[in-house]
Design an enzyme around this catalytic site. Structure first.
Site, PDB file in Angstrom:
ATOM      1  N   GLY A  31      12.571  53.359  66.734  1.00  0.00           N
ATOM      2  CA  GLY A  31      12.068  52.838  65.458  1.00  0.00           C
ATOM      3  C   GLY A  31      12.899  51.641  65.026  1.00  0.00           C
ATOM      4  O   GLY A  31      13.920  51.316  65.646  1.00  0.00           O
ATOM      5  N   ASP A  85      19.422  58.019  64.692  1.00  0.00           N
ATOM      6  CA  ASP A  85      17.961  57.887  64.706  1.00  0.00           C
ATOM      7  C   ASP A  85      17.472  57.614  63.281  1.00  0.00           C
ATOM      8  O   ASP A  85      18.242  57.724  62.319  1.00  0.00           O
ATOM      9  CB  ASP A  85      17.336  59.180  65.273  1.00  0.00           C
ATOM     10  N   ASP A  88      10.952  59.253  58.926  1.00  0.00           N
ATOM     11  CA  ASP A  88       9.862  58.778  58.061  1.00  0.00           C
ATOM     12  C   ASP A  88      10.023  59.311  56.647  1.00  0.00           C
ATOM     13  O   ASP A  88       9.714  58.623  55.678  1.00  0.00           O
ATOM     14  CB  ASP A  88       8.514  59.185  58.663  1.00  0.00           C
ATOM     15  N   LYS A  98       9.459  63.141  61.225  1.00  0.00           N
ATOM     16  CA  LYS A  98       9.672  62.047  62.170  1.00  0.00           C
ATOM     17  C   LYS A  98       8.443  61.935  63.071  1.00  0.00           C
ATOM     18  O   LYS A  98       7.624  62.833  63.135  1.00  0.00           O
ATOM     19  CB  LYS A  98      10.908  62.321  63.034  1.00  0.00           C
ATOM     20  N   GLY A  99       8.374  60.815  63.765  1.00  0.00           N
ATOM     21  CA  GLY A  99       7.288  60.641  64.733  1.00  0.00           C
ATOM     22  C   GLY A  99       6.306  59.555  64.365  1.00  0.00           C
ATOM     23  O   GLY A  99       5.296  59.373  65.043  1.00  0.00           O
ATOM     24  N   GLY A 100       6.639  58.800  63.293  1.00  0.00           N
ATOM     25  CA  GLY A 100       5.793  57.657  62.944  1.00  0.00           C
ATOM     26  C   GLY A 100       5.674  56.689  64.116  1.00  0.00           C
ATOM     27  O   GLY A 100       4.660  56.007  64.282  1.00  0.00           O
ATOM     28  N   GLY A 101       6.698  56.660  64.945  1.00  0.00           N
ATOM     29  CA  GLY A 101       6.684  55.792  66.122  1.00  0.00           C
ATOM     30  C   GLY A 101       6.260  56.532  67.384  1.00  0.00           C
ATOM     31  O   GLY A 101       6.440  56.021  68.496  1.00  0.00           O
ATOM     32  N   GLU A 107      12.623  62.695  70.725  1.00  0.00           N
ATOM     33  CA  GLU A 107      13.595  62.663  69.618  1.00  0.00           C
ATOM     34  C   GLU A 107      14.051  64.077  69.256  1.00  0.00           C
ATOM     35  O   GLU A 107      15.220  64.312  68.958  1.00  0.00           O
ATOM     36  CB  GLU A 107      12.978  61.993  68.389  1.00  0.00           C
ATOM     37  N   LYS A 125      13.204  56.291  52.290  1.00  0.00           N
ATOM     38  CA  LYS A 125      12.842  57.466  53.098  1.00  0.00           C
ATOM     39  C   LYS A 125      13.080  58.784  52.350  1.00  0.00           C
ATOM     40  O   LYS A 125      12.616  59.840  52.774  1.00  0.00           O
ATOM     41  CB  LYS A 125      13.680  57.488  54.395  1.00  0.00           C
TER      42      LYS A 125
HETATM   43  C1  5RP Z   1       9.823  57.330  65.686  1.00  0.00           C
HETATM   44  C2  5RP Z   1      10.494  57.830  64.466  1.00  0.00           C
HETATM   45  C3  5RP Z   1      11.227  56.844  63.629  1.00  0.00           C
HETATM   46  O1  5RP Z   1      12.563  57.210  63.561  1.00  0.00           O
HETATM   47  C4  5RP Z   1      10.602  56.824  62.258  1.00  0.00           C
HETATM   48  O2  5RP Z   1       9.217  56.500  62.403  1.00  0.00           O
HETATM   49  C5  5RP Z   1      11.279  55.813  61.348  1.00  0.00           C
HETATM   50  O3  5RP Z   1      11.011  54.515  61.794  1.00  0.00           O
HETATM   51  P1  5RP Z   1      11.607  53.222  61.116  1.00  0.00           P
HETATM   52  O4  5RP Z   1      13.087  53.260  61.270  1.00  0.00           O
HETATM   53  O5  5RP Z   1      10.957  52.090  61.892  1.00  0.00           O
HETATM   54  O6  5RP Z   1      11.191  53.213  59.672  1.00  0.00           O
HETATM   55  O7  5RP Z   1      10.499  58.995  64.149  1.00  0.00           O
HETATM   56  O8  5RP Z   1       9.078  58.334  66.310  1.00  0.00           O
END
Ligand code: 5RP
Length: 231
Positions: A31, A85, A88, A98-101, A107, A125
């Site tokens: 992310g 890490d 979200d 988590k898991g937006g990406g 993870e 967040k």
């Molecule tokens: C990826 C995730 C990321 O850590 C989560 O989406 C946060 O992303 P960002 O730092 O771009 O806001 O869980 O699967």
């Protein structure tokens, strides 16, 4: 992305890198926030820091290789000293979505064997209750419609995640179904319920996995530790 949010992500991610020490095995998150940490660790490695990294996605693997960070996998170590890490959403108990990406599976495996899991990012967040952000559920492609139905029965208001009109395919060849629970009252219970559905590989509720939160609010760091974690 909002410029302030981006600089908050960078500030917190780079602050977390102070905890990376010589000889460590380091989990490399995925992310935009985690990427700042990977780049900083790359810089520290170029200046002589000796660590080995375990990436949480193909994307992070590529970035880490470009940054010159030596990488290993779990055939070389079952434990990770420190992972940095993003998240979200993170609540007052340091539980997360988590898991937006779409990297939640790797993870979560990495987090589960990390002695220290530092979550970095912007103060945006922080939430009172998890669930406003769609909760990702990773499912195998076979029978995803059956899982979808069950998620509907759980009032998850599910959506299959798409990429250019096709189901998004994760690094492990799975699909993601995003659930809109809005307010998750009992995260641990829901995490278990979801993982009991045949076809579900993992979900994005990360309960009792974060040991330290370092978020930034402007130029200030918000630091919070979770007490118990034994591996
Ligand atoms: C990826 C995730 C990321 O850590 C989560 O989406 C946060 O992303 P960002 O730092 O771009 O806001 O869980 O699967």
């Amino acid at each position: 992305m909002n410029k302030n949010v981006t600089s908050e992500k960078q500030l917190s991610a780079e602050a977390a890198c102070d905890f990376v020490k010589d000889g460590m095995i380091v989990g490399l998150g995925t992310g935009t926030s985690a990427e700042f940490a990977v780049r900083k660790i790359g810089k520290l490695v170029s200046e002589g820091l000796s660590i080995k990294g375990i990436p949480t996605s193909n994307r992070t693997k590529k970035l880490a290789e470009n940054e010159g960070i030596p990488l290993i996998d779990f055939s070389e170590s079952m434990f990770i000293d420190l992972t940095i890490d993003g998240a979200d959403e993170i609540d007052g108990n340091l539980n997360m979505i988590k898991g937006g990406g779409a990297a939640l599976l790797q993870e979560k495996i990495v987090a589960s064997v990390s002695r220290t899991e530092i979550i970095v990012g912007s103060k945006t967040k922080i939430v009172d209750h998890l669930g406003a952000f769609p909760l990702p559920v990773e499912v195998i492609p076979f029978g995803w419609q059956v899982v979808f139905n069950q998620l509907e029965s759980l009032h998850g208001n599910p959506d299959l995640r798409l990429n250019n009109g096709q189901p998004l395919v994760t690094d492990q060849g799975n699909y993601i179904i995003d659930c809109h629970f809005r307010k998750i009252e009992t995260p641990k219970l829901l995490e278990n319920q979801l993982n009991l559905i045949p076809g579900v590989v993992e979900n994005g509720l990360f309960i009792n996995l974060c040991t330290k939160m370092i978020l930034a609010d402007g130029e200030q760091l918000i630091v919070k530790d979770r007490k118990i974690k034994t591996i």
